[in-house]
Design a protein around this motif. Sequence first.
Motif, PDB file in Angstrom:
ATOM      1  N   LEU A   1      -3.334   0.967  -7.996  1.00  0.00           N
ATOM      2  CA  LEU A   1      -2.477   1.986  -8.605  1.00  0.00           C
ATOM      3  C   LEU A   1      -1.866   1.480  -9.905  1.00  0.00           C
ATOM      4  O   LEU A   1      -1.752   2.225 -10.880  1.00  0.00           O
TER       5      LEU A   1
ATOM      6  N   LEU B   1      -3.871   3.353  -0.194  1.00  0.00           N
ATOM      7  CA  LEU B   1      -4.047   3.107  -1.622  1.00  0.00           C
ATOM      8  C   LEU B   1      -3.420   1.762  -1.962  1.00  0.00           C
ATOM      9  O   LEU B   1      -2.202   1.582  -1.824  1.00  0.00           O
TER      10      LEU B   1
ATOM     11  N   ARG C   1       0.835  -1.201   0.000  1.00  0.00           N
ATOM     12  CA  ARG C   1       0.000   0.000   0.000  1.00  0.00           C
ATOM     13  C   ARG C   1       0.867   1.247   0.000  1.00  0.00           C
ATOM     14  O   ARG C   1       1.999   1.251   0.485  1.00  0.00           O
TER      15      ARG C   1
END
Length: 315
Positions: free
Chosen positions: A81, A76, A18
């Motif tokens: 991503l 995230l 993350r």
Amino acid sequence: MHCDPGTFLIEEGRVSDRVIVLLEGEVTITTTDHQGNQQRLAVLHDGAMVGEMSWLEKRPAVADVVSSTPCKVLELDVAVLDELSQSEPVIAAEWQRLVAKKLAAQIQSQNAWIHRYEGPGEEIEPLRKVLVLFAELNEQDVATLARIGSLRRIQPGDILLQQGQDVPSIFLILAGEAEIFVDIDGLNKRVGSSRRGELLGELTLLNSEAQGATATVQSAGGMELLELNKTVLNRALQDNPSLAEHFFRSLSCMLSQRSRDQLLARQLASRSQGAERESDEGDELDLMQLGGINRAGQRFNSLCQKFQSGEGIQP
């Protein structure tokens, strides 16, 4: 996510799954020296980003990130991503630009103390690694850079960039070697060198507030360079989100690797280095990695052939 003081958000020596943005609160960044002691690198506040180096390089984190106060963070997932370039190319390009700008600011802050470090075992810092840029670019990207760039030759002993002076272009070294000097308390200190396949001047592209070149760059033996005017380059990046995403990601990877190398050269990030040594994955390069290295080399050589003549400096 809300977390209490003392929560480990990123752990040195582990590959993070993350990237974290700090919305509220304060975190402390520490790394381990070769004696096993914790050394504080920074204290970060609202708006800070952490974990991007491990994501970009797919390597263990170089530091612990621990909440110093109650914190609110945005997590995230790295898998999400990685998919942005396909699902949201414009957002992906802007995200990669943001990450590159963050790492450029981090490098400049890190340089403020790392070049003054005189501890035992100090090494001349190996700057950006050859082929990192071209591992992220495709053939169309390279063709665009070739179209908007021009050949620049530096004669032996000439200075390419002067610390503090304006930098209108960035430069890719096609042949030759550059020496990097930084003025520290009135002394001109050699802090590294850059070779074939590496970029020069990219920090000023990412930091709009930069007061000229962050170092002096000169060449004892001369160089051949691909010169990319920043105004022309920025226009091409704005017009082509795919190129922008690839280009800024390559800059981020180079800066991340440079930051890691600086710490390792000063005998820091020891747990991260130990984790890589113990990892079975680090023993051999798989076929995918070898293929990526080969393609990167071919792209760079193709670019060199477009610009270099038989009379130029031999690589």
